[in-house]
Motif scaffolding. Structure first.
Motif, PDB file in Angstrom:
ATOM      1  N   ARG A   1     -21.362   7.803  23.581  1.00  0.00           N
ATOM      2  CA  ARG A   1     -21.712   6.543  22.922  1.00  0.00           C
ATOM      3  C   ARG A   1     -21.358   6.602  21.437  1.00  0.00           C
ATOM      4  O   ARG A   1     -21.850   7.452  20.716  1.00  0.00           O
ATOM      5  CB  ARG A   1     -23.201   6.278  23.073  1.00  0.00           C
ATOM      6  CG  ARG A   1     -23.619   5.993  24.482  1.00  0.00           C
ATOM      7  CD  ARG A   1     -25.126   5.738  24.556  1.00  0.00           C
ATOM      8  NE  ARG A   1     -25.518   5.404  25.903  1.00  0.00           N
ATOM      9  CZ  ARG A   1     -25.965   6.275  26.788  1.00  0.00           C
ATOM     10  NH1 ARG A   1     -26.062   7.536  26.461  1.00  0.00           N
ATOM     11  NH2 ARG A   1     -26.314   5.892  27.997  1.00  0.00           N
ATOM     12  N   GLY A   2     -20.537   5.647  21.013  1.00  0.00           N
ATOM     13  CA  GLY A   2     -20.224   5.533  19.594  1.00  0.00           C
ATOM     14  C   GLY A   2     -21.395   4.876  18.879  1.00  0.00           C
ATOM     15  O   GLY A   2     -22.167   4.143  19.493  1.00  0.00           O
ATOM     16  N   ALA A   3     -21.538   5.123  17.594  1.00  0.00           N
ATOM     17  CA  ALA A   3     -22.651   4.564  16.824  1.00  0.00           C
ATOM     18  C   ALA A   3     -22.156   3.641  15.717  1.00  0.00           C
ATOM     19  O   ALA A   3     -22.765   3.524  14.666  1.00  0.00           O
ATOM     20  CB  ALA A   3     -23.490   5.693  16.238  1.00  0.00           C
ATOM     21  N   THR A   4     -21.036   2.968  15.979  1.00  0.00           N
ATOM     22  CA  THR A   4     -20.464   2.036  15.025  1.00  0.00           C
ATOM     23  C   THR A   4     -20.194   0.723  15.747  1.00  0.00           C
ATOM     24  O   THR A   4     -19.582   0.721  16.815  1.00  0.00           O
ATOM     25  CB  THR A   4     -19.128   2.577  14.466  1.00  0.00           C
ATOM     26  OG1 THR A   4     -19.362   3.857  13.884  1.00  0.00           O
ATOM     27  CG2 THR A   4     -18.536   1.649  13.433  1.00  0.00           C
ATOM     28  N   ALA A   5     -20.646  -0.380  15.186  1.00  0.00           N
ATOM     29  CA  ALA A   5     -20.392  -1.685  15.797  1.00  0.00           C
ATOM     30  C   ALA A   5     -18.905  -2.007  15.709  1.00  0.00           C
ATOM     31  O   ALA A   5     -18.269  -1.782  14.680  1.00  0.00           O
ATOM     32  CB  ALA A   5     -21.209  -2.762  15.102  1.00  0.00           C
ATOM     33  N   VAL A   6     -18.346  -2.500  16.805  1.00  0.00           N
ATOM     34  CA  VAL A   6     -16.941  -2.899  16.839  1.00  0.00           C
ATOM     35  C   VAL A   6     -16.871  -4.377  17.181  1.00  0.00           C
ATOM     36  O   VAL A   6     -17.742  -4.910  17.864  1.00  0.00           O
ATOM     37  CB  VAL A   6     -16.118  -2.054  17.836  1.00  0.00           C
ATOM     38  CG1 VAL A   6     -16.088  -0.603  17.417  1.00  0.00           C
ATOM     39  CG2 VAL A   6     -16.650  -2.190  19.241  1.00  0.00           C
ATOM     40  N   LYS A   7     -15.810  -5.032  16.710  1.00  0.00           N
ATOM     41  CA  LYS A   7     -15.693  -6.472  16.890  1.00  0.00           C
ATOM     42  C   LYS A   7     -14.661  -6.866  17.936  1.00  0.00           C
ATOM     43  O   LYS A   7     -14.754  -7.922  18.527  1.00  0.00           O
ATOM     44  CB  LYS A   7     -15.341  -7.131  15.564  1.00  0.00           C
ATOM     45  CG  LYS A   7     -16.403  -6.949  14.514  1.00  0.00           C
ATOM     46  CD  LYS A   7     -15.979  -7.565  13.212  1.00  0.00           C
ATOM     47  CE  LYS A   7     -17.028  -7.305  12.151  1.00  0.00           C
ATOM     48  NZ  LYS A   7     -16.671  -7.823  10.869  1.00  0.00           N
ATOM     49  N   ASP A   8     -13.662  -6.042  18.142  1.00  0.00           N
ATOM     50  CA  ASP A   8     -12.545  -6.414  19.003  1.00  0.00           C
ATOM     51  C   ASP A   8     -12.417  -5.456  20.183  1.00  0.00           C
ATOM     52  O   ASP A   8     -13.248  -4.575  20.365  1.00  0.00           O
ATOM     53  CB  ASP A   8     -11.249  -6.421  18.184  1.00  0.00           C
ATOM     54  CG  ASP A   8     -11.300  -7.443  17.054  1.00  0.00           C
ATOM     55  OD1 ASP A   8     -11.751  -8.572  17.301  1.00  0.00           O
ATOM     56  OD2 ASP A   8     -10.890  -7.091  15.929  1.00  0.00           O
ATOM     57  N   LYS A   9     -11.321  -5.600  20.922  1.00  0.00           N
ATOM     58  CA  LYS A   9     -11.030  -4.706  22.037  1.00  0.00           C
ATOM     59  C   LYS A   9     -10.875  -3.281  21.540  1.00  0.00           C
ATOM     60  O   LYS A   9     -10.391  -3.054  20.428  1.00  0.00           O
ATOM     61  CB  LYS A   9      -9.731  -5.113  22.735  1.00  0.00           C
ATOM     62  CG  LYS A   9      -9.788  -6.426  23.440  1.00  0.00           C
ATOM     63  CD  LYS A   9      -8.459  -6.717  24.106  1.00  0.00           C
ATOM     64  CE  LYS A   9      -8.483  -8.047  24.812  1.00  0.00           C
ATOM     65  NZ  LYS A   9      -7.229  -8.303  25.513  1.00  0.00           N
ATOM     66  N   VAL A  10     -11.297  -2.323  22.366  1.00  0.00           N
ATOM     67  CA  VAL A  10     -11.110  -0.914  22.036  1.00  0.00           C
ATOM     68  C   VAL A  10     -10.551  -0.182  23.247  1.00  0.00           C
ATOM     69  O   VAL A  10     -10.725  -0.619  24.379  1.00  0.00           O
ATOM     70  CB  VAL A  10     -12.419  -0.223  21.588  1.00  0.00           C
ATOM     71  CG1 VAL A  10     -12.929  -0.830  20.303  1.00  0.00           C
ATOM     72  CG2 VAL A  10     -13.474  -0.265  22.658  1.00  0.00           C
TER      73      VAL A  10
END
Length: 168
Positions: A146-155
């Motif tokens: 689990r990453g702990a950074t909010a993302v906005k787009d596709k990853v």
């Protein structure tokens, strides 16, 4: 068992500190040198709903070899890990990767897996460790990085390193 997992997680955190200083993208390769496909998902849609997952090839060309098993561990540890899902949480927008780790050795092993989350331009937007210990020969385990950074787009989710240690 818990102490070993915590030690592996502490080691992963140390690796993250070093990896954060190195912007070079890394990808997992097969024994033939071909890159392992990354899993891509759509980011959160407006209103907090999650878009359906899709699969795509890695967005950046590999430039370095991943970390494999330490000497004497037998074989390429990257072959023991596969990404079974890559998603972004609809509420907090943190990325995660579901992993299946299968011990292909003939002895119990501990695993430390590092996953990176990359946006469409090839920029790493988050990373996460996952660990399991005392995985018996031939046994599989399901893990979540689990990453702990909010993302906005596709990853895209990519395994960047797998370290396998013999279990005590």
């Amino acid at each position: 068992m818990r102490r070993t997992a915590l030690a592996l997680l502490a080691a992963a955190t140390a690796v993250l500190g070093v990896a954060a200083c190195d912007p070079t993208p890394v990808t997992t390769t097969t024994s033939t040198g071909a890159p392992v496909p990354a899993t891509t998902v759509a980011g959160p849609a407006p209103g907090g709903t999650q878009s359906a997952p899709t699969t795509a090839a890695p967005t950046a060309a590999p430039t370095a070899a991943p970390t494999a098993a330490p000497a004497g561990a037998g074989g390429d540890a990257t072959k023991d890990v596969e990404i079974s899902a890559c998603e972004v949480d609809g509420a907090i927008h943190w990325p995660s990767a579901a992993l299946k780790v299968t011990n292909h050795t003939d002895k119990s092993s501990n695993y430390l897996v590092q996953v990176e989350f990359v946006d469409a331009s090839g920029t790493r937007v988050a990373e996460a460790p996952a660990a399991t210990d005392n995985l018996a020969a031939g046994q599989s385990a399901s893990l979540k990085a689990r990453g702990a950074t909010a993302v906005k787009d596709k990853v895209s989710c990519r395994v960047t390193s797998v370290t396998r240690f013999p279990a005590p």
